[in-house]
Design a protein around this motif. Structure first.
Motif, PDB file in Angstrom:
ATOM      1  N   VAL A  98       2.774  12.727   4.771  1.00 23.90           N
ATOM      2  CA  VAL A  98       2.685  11.302   4.464  1.00 23.90           C
ATOM      3  C   VAL A  98       3.233  11.116   3.048  1.00 23.90           C
ATOM      4  O   VAL A  98       2.770  11.732   2.103  1.00 23.90           O
ATOM      5  CB  VAL A  98       1.219  10.807   4.543  1.00 23.90           C
ATOM      6  N   ASP A  99       4.269  10.282   2.917  1.00 26.51           N
ATOM      7  CA  ASP A  99       4.872  10.064   1.600  1.00 26.51           C
ATOM      8  C   ASP A  99       4.060   9.095   0.763  1.00 26.51           C
ATOM      9  O   ASP A  99       3.964   9.231  -0.446  1.00 26.51           O
ATOM     10  CB  ASP A  99       6.304   9.533   1.775  1.00 26.51           C
ATOM     11  N   LEU A 100       3.495   8.098   1.444  1.00 28.57           N
ATOM     12  CA  LEU A 100       2.747   7.070   0.715  1.00 28.57           C
ATOM     13  C   LEU A 100       1.572   6.616   1.571  1.00 28.57           C
ATOM     14  O   LEU A 100       1.761   6.252   2.739  1.00 28.57           O
ATOM     15  CB  LEU A 100       3.675   5.882   0.402  1.00 28.57           C
ATOM     16  N   ALA A 101       0.374   6.659   1.004  1.00 25.79           N
ATOM     17  CA  ALA A 101      -0.822   6.188   1.704  1.00 25.79           C
ATOM     18  C   ALA A 101      -1.340   4.941   1.004  1.00 25.79           C
ATOM     19  O   ALA A 101      -1.528   4.947  -0.210  1.00 25.79           O
ATOM     20  CB  ALA A 101      -1.897   7.268   1.717  1.00 25.79           C
ATOM     21  N   ILE A 102      -1.540   3.875   1.791  1.00 27.15           N
ATOM     22  CA  ILE A 102      -2.112   2.645   1.239  1.00 27.15           C
ATOM     23  C   ILE A 102      -3.465   2.463   1.930  1.00 27.15           C
ATOM     24  O   ILE A 102      -3.537   2.392   3.153  1.00 27.15           O
ATOM     25  CB  ILE A 102      -1.199   1.424   1.502  1.00 27.15           C
ATOM     26  N   CYS A 121     -11.270  -3.564  -2.512  1.00 31.37           N
ATOM     27  CA  CYS A 121     -10.772  -4.519  -1.509  1.00 31.37           C
ATOM     28  C   CYS A 121     -11.575  -4.405  -0.216  1.00 31.37           C
ATOM     29  O   CYS A 121     -11.804  -3.308   0.283  1.00 31.37           O
ATOM     30  CB  CYS A 121      -9.300  -4.264  -1.206  1.00 31.37           C
ATOM     31  N   ALA A 122     -11.998  -5.547   0.323  1.00 30.77           N
ATOM     32  CA  ALA A 122     -12.775  -5.556   1.563  1.00 30.77           C
ATOM     33  C   ALA A 122     -11.926  -5.080   2.734  1.00 30.77           C
ATOM     34  O   ALA A 122     -12.419  -4.443   3.659  1.00 30.77           O
ATOM     35  CB  ALA A 122     -13.300  -6.959   1.838  1.00 30.77           C
ATOM     36  N   ALA A 123     -10.637  -5.385   2.687  1.00 26.86           N
ATOM     37  CA  ALA A 123      -9.719  -4.973   3.753  1.00 26.86           C
ATOM     38  C   ALA A 123      -8.460  -4.409   3.119  1.00 26.86           C
ATOM     39  O   ALA A 123      -8.067  -4.825   2.019  1.00 26.86           O
ATOM     40  CB  ALA A 123      -9.357  -6.163   4.640  1.00 26.86           C
ATOM     41  N   CYS A 124      -7.817  -3.497   3.817  1.00 28.97           N
ATOM     42  CA  CYS A 124      -6.541  -2.975   3.346  1.00 28.97           C
ATOM     43  C   CYS A 124      -5.532  -4.128   3.276  1.00 28.97           C
ATOM     44  O   CYS A 124      -4.611  -4.132   2.460  1.00 28.97           O
ATOM     45  CB  CYS A 124      -6.071  -1.867   4.288  1.00 28.97           C
ATOM     46  N   GLY A 125      -5.727  -5.116   4.137  1.00 35.08           N
ATOM     47  CA  GLY A 125      -4.862  -6.299   4.169  1.00 35.08           C
ATOM     48  C   GLY A 125      -4.769  -7.016   2.830  1.00 35.08           C
ATOM     49  O   GLY A 125      -3.755  -7.650   2.541  1.00 35.08           O
ATOM     50  N   GLU A 126      -5.818  -6.915   2.022  1.00 29.43           N
ATOM     51  CA  GLU A 126      -5.760  -7.555   0.697  1.00 29.43           C
ATOM     52  C   GLU A 126      -4.676  -6.897  -0.165  1.00 29.43           C
ATOM     53  O   GLU A 126      -3.946  -7.570  -0.893  1.00 29.43           O
ATOM     54  CB  GLU A 126      -7.117  -7.453  -0.018  1.00 29.43           C
ATOM     55  N   ILE A 127      -4.577  -5.585  -0.069  1.00 30.03           N
ATOM     56  CA  ILE A 127      -3.566  -4.852  -0.849  1.00 30.03           C
ATOM     57  C   ILE A 127      -2.173  -5.231  -0.354  1.00 30.03           C
ATOM     58  O   ILE A 127      -1.259  -5.492  -1.134  1.00 30.03           O
ATOM     59  CB  ILE A 127      -3.768  -3.323  -0.718  1.00 30.03           C
ATOM     60  N   LEU A 128      -2.012  -5.283   0.980  1.00 33.76           N
ATOM     61  CA  LEU A 128      -0.706  -5.606   1.567  1.00 33.76           C
ATOM     62  C   LEU A 128      -0.271  -7.024   1.212  1.00 33.76           C
ATOM     63  O   LEU A 128       0.921  -7.297   1.053  1.00 33.76           O
ATOM     64  CB  LEU A 128      -0.754  -5.422   3.093  1.00 33.76           C
ATOM     65  N   CYS A 129      -1.241  -7.937   1.090  1.00 27.48           N
ATOM     66  CA  CYS A 129      -0.913  -9.314   0.732  1.00 27.48           C
ATOM     67  C   CYS A 129      -0.345  -9.361  -0.679  1.00 27.48           C
ATOM     68  O   CYS A 129       0.688  -9.988  -0.927  1.00 27.48           O
ATOM     69  CB  CYS A 129      -2.152 -10.206   0.841  1.00 27.48           C
TER      70      CYS A 129
END
Ligand SMILES: [Mn+2]
Length: 317
Positions: A98-102, A121-129
Motif C-alpha cells: 500500500v503506497d498511501l493509507a488514508i 474525524c468521525a468518518a474517513c469521509g471527513e478527510i476525503l472532503c
C-alpha cells in the motif's frame, strides 16, 4: 502526511488502485468512490478493487469504478482500512504494497508507505472532503458518496463520534447540490419488511441482566434459517438493544455458520467495552467493541460475555 501533502502526492502520481475493507461499509465505499471520482476528474487513471462483500445499499456508488485484480496499477491507496486482517481476500497481495493509507481509526496498523491518519474525524469521509476541497474537486460526483460515508459512519450524525467539524463537512457536501434527502431516506428512513420483522422478533426475545442495564440480543443460526436472513438483513444490529431505556450495555450475539458467536458490545460510560472484549480476545473502542467466542453453545457464550463485562466493571469500581 497532512491533507495538503496528500493532495500534492495525488497530483504527482498516477494509475491508482483503491482498496476498501472487508465487510465494506458506507464509509470505506463512499471514500473509495469519491477518491476515484476526483482522480478521474483530474485526468488520472483510477479504479476501485472489486469487493465481493459489497451490499446492495452501497453498490450504486461504487459499481461504475470497479476493476479486477489484473488492473494495470502503479499507486495503491487504501481508505478507511485500519488492519491487515481487514484486507479482502482478493487484496491479500497488496498487504505489503500500500503506497498511501488514508484512515481515521486510532488502531490503524501503519502498513502504508505513506499514511494520512486523523483519529479525530468521525468518518474517513471527513478527510476525503478536505482533500477534495484542497484539490478543487468537490463536485456532486465526489460529494454524494462522501455524504453517504459521513452520514452512515455517524448514524446520521447522532453517534458520540460526531463533532462540529462533521457538520461543517456535511454542510459543504450539501452545498454542492447533491440529493441528500434521497440518501437520508434510503439509508436511515427505509427498512425492508423482513428487517422490521427481524427487529420485532429480537425485541420480543431480548434478555436483560444486571438490574436491566445489560441487554442481550441473540441471533442464532436457527433464527437466521427460519427467517431466511441474508448478511444484509442483519447489518447494523448492534445498536438495537441500546435503544431500550435504562440500558447502558448492549450485547449482540450473532451465531456464524461454523458454530461461533460474533459478539458486539456497545456501552455507556459505566462499562469499558474494549476491556470486557479483551478478556475474550477481542477489542475495539471503549464504547464499541467486539469479540469472537468459538466452540460454545448459546448459554455458555452468554455466560462468558456477561462474566467479562462484570469483570471489566469491577476493575474500574
Ligand atoms: Mn470509517
Amino acid at each position: 502526511m497532512t491533507v495538503s501533502e496528500v493532495a500534492a502526492y495525488l497530483r504527482a502520481h498516477d494509475k491508482y488502485l483503491i482498496l476498501t475493507h472487508r465487510r465494506p461499509d458506507g464509509d470505506t465505499l463512499g471514500c473509495a468512490a469519491a477518491l476515484c471520482a476526483m482522480l478521474r476528474q483530474m485526468g488520472k487513471t483510477a479504479g476501485i478493487l472489486y469487493n465481493r462483500e459489497t451490499t446492495e445499499h452501497f453498490e450504486s456508488y461504487v459499481e461504475q469504478y470497479w476493476v479486477a485484480d489484473d488492473f494495470d496499477y502503479k499507486t495503491v491507496v487504501s481508505v478507511d482500512l485500519a488492519a491487515l486482517s481487514l484486507f479482502p481476500d482478493n487484496a491479500e497481495m497488496f498487504k505489503t504494497r500500500v503506497d498511501l493509507a488514508i484512515d481515521h481509526h486510532p488502531s490503524y496498523e501503519g502498513f502504508g508507505k505513506e499514511s494520512c491518519v486523523h483519529p479525530e474525524c468521525a468518518a474517513c469521509g471527513e478527510i476525503l472532503c478536505e482533500l477534495a476541497q484542497e484539490l478543487g474537486q468537490l463536485t456532486p460526483a465526489v460529494a454524494l458518496p462522501l455524504y453517504v460515508a459521513v452520514s452512515t459512519d455517524t448514524g446520521c450524525f447522532v453517534y458520540s463520534n460526531v463533532t462540529a467539524n462533521t457538520h461543517r463537512v456535511a454542510a459543504a457536501l450539501m452545498e454542492t447540490g447533491i440529493d441528500y434527502k434521497a440518501a437520508n431516506k434510503l439509508h436511515f428512513r427505509t427498512k425492508s419488511k423482513k428487517r422490521l420483522a427481524l427487529e420485532g422478533e429480537l425485541l420480543r426475545t431480548m434478555e436483560f441482566y444486571d438490574e436491566d442495564r445489560v441487554v442481550i440480543v441473540a441471533v442464532p443460526q436457527s433464527l437466521q434459517k427460519s427467517m431466511a436472513l441474508s448478511e444484509a438483513d442483519m447489518e447494523d444490529l448492534a445498536s438495537l438493544g441500546g435503544l431500550v431505556e435504562g440500558t447502558d450495555c448492549a450485547v449482540t450475539m450473532k451465531e456464524t455458520k461454523d458454530g461461533a458467536w460474533k459478539v458486539s458490545v456497545r456501552t455507556g460510560a459505566r462499562v469499558n467495552a474494549t476491556r470486557a472484549c479483551s478478556f475474550l480476545g477481542g477489542g475495539g473502542h471503549r464504547a464499541a467493541s467486539g469479540c469472537l467466542i468459538e466452540h460454545a453453545d448459546y448459554e455458555t457464550a452468554r455466560a462468558m460475555i456477561l462474566n467479562a463485562i462484570a469483570e471489566a466493571v469491577a476493575e474500574e469500581a
